[in-house]
Design a protein around this motif. Structure first.
Motif, PDB file in Angstrom:
ATOM      1  N   GLY A  61       0.821  -1.201   0.000  1.00  7.69           N
ATOM      2  CA  GLY A  61       0.000   0.000   0.000  1.00  7.69           C
ATOM      3  C   GLY A  61       0.861   1.259   0.000  1.00  7.69           C
ATOM      4  O   GLY A  61       0.575   2.224  -0.718  1.00  7.69           O
ATOM      5  N   TYR A  62       1.932   1.244   0.797  1.00 10.89           N
ATOM      6  CA  TYR A  62       2.868   2.377   0.807  1.00 10.89           C
ATOM      7  C   TYR A  62       3.553   2.532  -0.549  1.00 10.89           C
ATOM      8  O   TYR A  62       3.758   3.627  -1.045  1.00 10.89           O
ATOM      9  N   PHE A  63       3.990   1.393  -1.091  1.00  6.14           N
ATOM     10  CA  PHE A  63       4.788   1.405  -2.324  1.00  6.14           C
ATOM     11  C   PHE A  63       4.156   0.485  -3.371  1.00  6.14           C
ATOM     12  O   PHE A  63       4.610  -0.653  -3.562  1.00  6.14           O
ATOM     13  N   PRO A  64       3.135   0.961  -4.073  1.00  3.83           N
ATOM     14  CA  PRO A  64       2.458   0.100  -5.065  1.00  3.83           C
ATOM     15  C   PRO A  64       3.430  -0.445  -6.115  1.00  3.83           C
ATOM     16  O   PRO A  64       3.221  -1.532  -6.653  1.00  3.83           O
ATOM     17  N   ARG A  65       4.508   0.296  -6.383  1.00  4.55           N
ATOM     18  CA  ARG A  65       5.498  -0.152  -7.354  1.00  4.55           C
ATOM     19  C   ARG A  65       6.066  -1.519  -6.983  1.00  4.55           C
ATOM     20  O   ARG A  65       6.352  -2.344  -7.843  1.00  4.55           O
ATOM     21  N   LEU A  66       6.210  -1.763  -5.681  1.00  2.00           N
ATOM     22  CA  LEU A  66       6.781  -3.039  -5.241  1.00  2.00           C
ATOM     23  C   LEU A  66       5.839  -4.196  -5.542  1.00  2.00           C
ATOM     24  O   LEU A  66       6.287  -5.289  -5.872  1.00  2.00           O
ATOM     25  N   ARG A  67       4.531  -3.950  -5.452  1.00  2.00           N
ATOM     26  CA  ARG A  67       3.599  -5.024  -5.762  1.00  2.00           C
ATOM     27  C   ARG A  67       3.704  -5.406  -7.243  1.00  2.00           C
ATOM     28  O   ARG A  67       3.712  -6.581  -7.601  1.00  2.00           O
ATOM     29  N   GLY A 118      10.663  -1.047   3.198  1.00  2.00           N
ATOM     30  CA  GLY A 118       9.586  -2.014   3.400  1.00  2.00           C
ATOM     31  C   GLY A 118      10.079  -3.238   4.158  1.00  2.00           C
ATOM     32  O   GLY A 118       9.425  -3.710   5.092  1.00  2.00           O
ATOM     33  N   ARG A 119      11.265  -3.718   3.772  1.00  2.00           N
ATOM     34  CA  ARG A 119      11.839  -4.894   4.430  1.00  2.00           C
ATOM     35  C   ARG A 119      12.066  -4.631   5.916  1.00  2.00           C
ATOM     36  O   ARG A 119      11.774  -5.477   6.760  1.00  2.00           O
ATOM     37  N   ALA A 120      12.572  -3.419   6.233  1.00  2.00           N
ATOM     38  CA  ALA A 120      12.808  -3.081   7.641  1.00  2.00           C
ATOM     39  C   ALA A 120      11.484  -3.046   8.411  1.00  2.00           C
ATOM     40  O   ALA A 120      11.400  -3.534   9.540  1.00  2.00           O
ATOM     41  N   LEU A 121      10.437  -2.501   7.786  1.00  2.00           N
ATOM     42  CA  LEU A 121       9.146  -2.405   8.476  1.00  2.00           C
ATOM     43  C   LEU A 121       8.539  -3.786   8.720  1.00  2.00           C
ATOM     44  O   LEU A 121       7.772  -3.971   9.662  1.00  2.00           O
ATOM     45  N   MET A 122       8.893  -4.756   7.854  1.00  2.00           N
ATOM     46  CA  MET A 122       8.335  -6.102   7.987  1.00  2.00           C
ATOM     47  C   MET A 122       8.716  -6.776   9.304  1.00  2.00           C
ATOM     48  O   MET A 122       8.101  -7.754   9.699  1.00  2.00           O
ATOM     49  N   VAL A 164       6.525   8.495   2.713  1.00  2.00           N
ATOM     50  CA  VAL A 164       6.270   7.282   3.484  1.00  2.00           C
ATOM     51  C   VAL A 164       6.952   7.357   4.851  1.00  2.00           C
ATOM     52  O   VAL A 164       6.355   6.996   5.875  1.00  2.00           O
ATOM     53  N   ILE A 165       8.193   7.856   4.879  1.00  2.00           N
ATOM     54  CA  ILE A 165       8.893   7.962   6.163  1.00  2.00           C
ATOM     55  C   ILE A 165       8.080   8.829   7.130  1.00  2.00           C
ATOM     56  O   ILE A 165       7.890   8.475   8.299  1.00  2.00           O
ATOM     57  N   ARG A 166       7.567   9.951   6.619  1.00  2.00           N
ATOM     58  CA  ARG A 166       6.771  10.835   7.491  1.00  2.00           C
ATOM     59  C   ARG A 166       5.479  10.153   7.931  1.00  2.00           C
ATOM     60  O   ARG A 166       5.062  10.286   9.080  1.00  2.00           O
ATOM     61  N   ALA A 167       4.874   9.385   7.007  1.00  2.00           N
ATOM     62  CA  ALA A 167       3.626   8.693   7.364  1.00  2.00           C
ATOM     63  C   ALA A 167       3.878   7.654   8.445  1.00  2.00           C
ATOM     64  O   ALA A 167       3.110   7.538   9.411  1.00  2.00           O
ATOM     65  N   VAL A 168       4.984   6.911   8.300  1.00  2.00           N
ATOM     66  CA  VAL A 168       5.318   5.887   9.290  1.00  2.00           C
ATOM     67  C   VAL A 168       5.592   6.552  10.641  1.00  2.00           C
ATOM     68  O   VAL A 168       5.130   6.085  11.691  1.00  2.00           O
ATOM     69  N   ALA A 169       6.324   7.673  10.614  1.00  2.00           N
ATOM     70  CA  ALA A 169       6.637   8.388  11.854  1.00  2.00           C
ATOM     71  C   ALA A 169       5.353   8.934  12.482  1.00  2.00           C
ATOM     72  O   ALA A 169       5.173   8.869  13.703  1.00  2.00           O
TER      73      ALA A 169
END
Lengths: 234, 307
Positions: free
Chosen positions: A119-125, A146-150, A176-181
């Motif tokens: 969802g954060y990075f649709p490109r990865l899907r 994404g891997r770190a968040l997993m 994304v970094i700001r959203a996660v924070a």
């Protein structure tokens, strides 16, 4: 949450980090800025135990971690996104994300988190089954975050997430970094792009030749004449 | 034409065994960049342990097939323990040492194991009791035995299982990640020591299986048998691209076939000057050729690819 006191790191007699002390509170985004070679990456590596500290102490949530095994750091809740991304080039995008959850056994929640990352990075899907080595630099950075968040970390350490990326990619990644924070993650951010780092953080420390020379609220540092002259190109 | 097909079949059998042994070299190299020259000796220990176990059980009246299965299980377990101990005792203390140091240690361990085997099993050739009935088949002008069919079938199944393990399980993913970037793998919570130990243990189990196959194929064994077998399997791993699993499998089978064809035709080619007992030279011609013209092997990754 993270307390670094008097940390020393030396490489073959060269003092890369000299007795630095700083802390990151829970839920805060803290930036560590400074020129190339100031010792920022070494500081993160010492916290993640990729290099040995020559002295000083690191506490995370009250626990001393300065001598922990490198593979135990993520179990304590710290995830590092390394400099240069460090994706596994011959693992697929999905495998890279799944290996981020290596320490977890909750298969159902892992699938949920995978969806969150996509969802954060649709490109990865879109590139799920592609080998990570074939991705662009920006996509690799997305993958590394994404891997770190997993691992469902309590704290995220980011080493130069903007390095070598086109401005539009940098913009996406920092969104994304700001959203996660904003969702409550504690973040320690290293950046050469000082303006970006200060704009994305609440507090910041300035490192020069292995020492912390300045610290304060990010908005204050943004207007500090010395910082403006040395790091903001004004 | 008959000789040609026959030698392809013989080569496939021998090549399956090379492939199983080559996997042990390639897994360890892929993960830690070490050529474990003692691996051939692990195979030899596997053969000798199974001879002893099978001999005892057959002596006690057990049917040969069942005794062979028990011998295989014991040999696999012993070799897994041996591989684990080798890593723990000989190689782990040298982690981070210059690359030549563990390489020389590997040669040293190979000599130690050979001598240990000589003390335990003696200097003489030992005969391996036949495990399967001596049935042979005929197809399109070629002959092959039940043992040959079993060797190829069991090897293929085992290699399929290994690929599933490496590409479909969490342990396999951890092994691949560690091979690609050990530092970042540790950031994921992967304990490099465990992954390296797993590579040794799995490689040694495959080696033990190969050892039992060699023994029951040639029905003879000796404490020095691991040396040439190890060198040839190493050649097969280099031919396929060392560090690459599919490469080791293909390299093993190819080397077996090259050797068998070479042995079948060398007499004709040299007008009878050289006979089939010169078959060993083909493996080394292949090794020298690969090193000269394509050092990365058939499926080899570029040197810089290993982080």
């Amino acid at each position: 949450m993270l307390e670094v006191t008097g940390l020393h790191v030396a490489y073959g007699g060269i003092q890369a980090v000299r007795s630095i002390t700083f802390h990151v509170n829970e839920g805060e985004t803290v930036a560590l800025i400074g020129a190339n070679g100031a010792g920022k990456t070494t500081t993160l590596k010492a916290i993640a135990r990729l290099v040995d500290a020559a002295g000083g102490d690191v506490h995370f949530r009250g626990e001393k971690i300065v001598h922990a095994a490198p593979h135990d750091i993520v179990r304590k809740g710290i995830a590092l996104v390394p400099e240069g991304r460090g994706v596994f080039p011959r693992l697929t995008v999905a495998e890279n994300l799944r290996i981020g959850a290596f320490i977890r056994n909750d298969a159902v929640d892992i699938e949920k988190d995978l969806e969150t990352i996509y969802g954060y990075f649709p490109r990865l899907r879109e590139r799920e089954d592609q080998l990570a080595g074939t991705l662009s630099g920006g996509e690799q950075q997305m993958l590394a975050i994404g891997r770190a968040l997993m691992s469902r970390p309590k704290m995220l350490l980011l080493d130069e997430p903007s390095m070598g990326l086109a401005p539009i990619m940098v913009h996406k990644i920092f969104e994304v970094i700001r959203a996660v924070a904003a969702a409550g993650m504690t973040v320690l951010l290293i950046e050469q792009n000082a303006r970006l780092a200060l704009e994305s953080s609440q507090r910041a420390y300035v490192m020069e030749s292995g020492e912390i020379t300045l610290n304060g609220a990010s908005t204050a540092l943004l207007h500090d004449p010395k910082v403006r002259a040395a790091y903001l190109g004004e | 034409m008959d000789i040609f097909l026959q030698q392809i079949i013989n080569g496939l059998v021998q090549g399956s065994i090379y492939a199983l042994v080559a996997l042990g070299y390639t897994m360890v190299y892929g993960i830690m960049g070490l050529i474990n020259f003692a691996h051939g000796e692990v195979v030899m220990i596997g053969t000798l342990v199974s001879i002893t176990v099978v001999g005892l059980l057959i002596g006690a009246g057990m049917p040969a097939g069942l005794a062979g299965l028990c011998g295989l299980v014991v040999a696999v377990l012993v070799c897994m323990g041996l591989g684990w101990s080798l890593e723990r005792v000989a190689y782990r203390p040298l982690r981070g040492a210059p690359r030549l140091t563990p390489l020389i240690t590997a040669i040293g361990m190979s000599i130690v194991l050979q001598n240990l085997a000589m003390i335990l099993w003696g200097r003489n050739y030992l005969t391996f009791p036949p495990l399967l009935p001596k049935v042979s088949f005929e197809l399109a002008g070629t002959h092959f035995t039940l043992v040959q069919v079993a060797i190829v079938a069991i090897s293929a199944a085992t290699m399929g299982g290994l690929l599933l393990l490496i590409y479909r399980t969490k342990l396999g993913m951890a092994m691949r990640a560690t091979a690609q970037n050990p530092a970042v793998a540790s950031l994921m919570g992967i304990n490099a020591n465990r992954v390296i130990a797993a590579a040794f243990v799995i490689g040694s189990a495959l080696g033990a299986l190969a050892g039992v196959m060699v023994g029951s194929y040639y029905e003879i064994a000796h404490y020095q048998m691991g040396f040439m077998l190890g060198l040839k399997a190493f050649t097969a791993a280099v031919l396929g691209g060392i560090g690459n699993l599919a490469g080791a499998m293909l390299g093993g089978v190819l080397l077996g076939i090259i050797e068998a064809l070479g042995a079948g035709y060398i007499g004709d080619l040299t007008g009878g000057f050289l006979g089939s007992h010169y078959q060993d030279i083909f493996a080394f011609v292949v090794l020298i050729g690969v090193l000269m013209f394509k050092p990365s092997g058939l499926f080899g990754e570029k040197a810089g690819d290993r982080a």
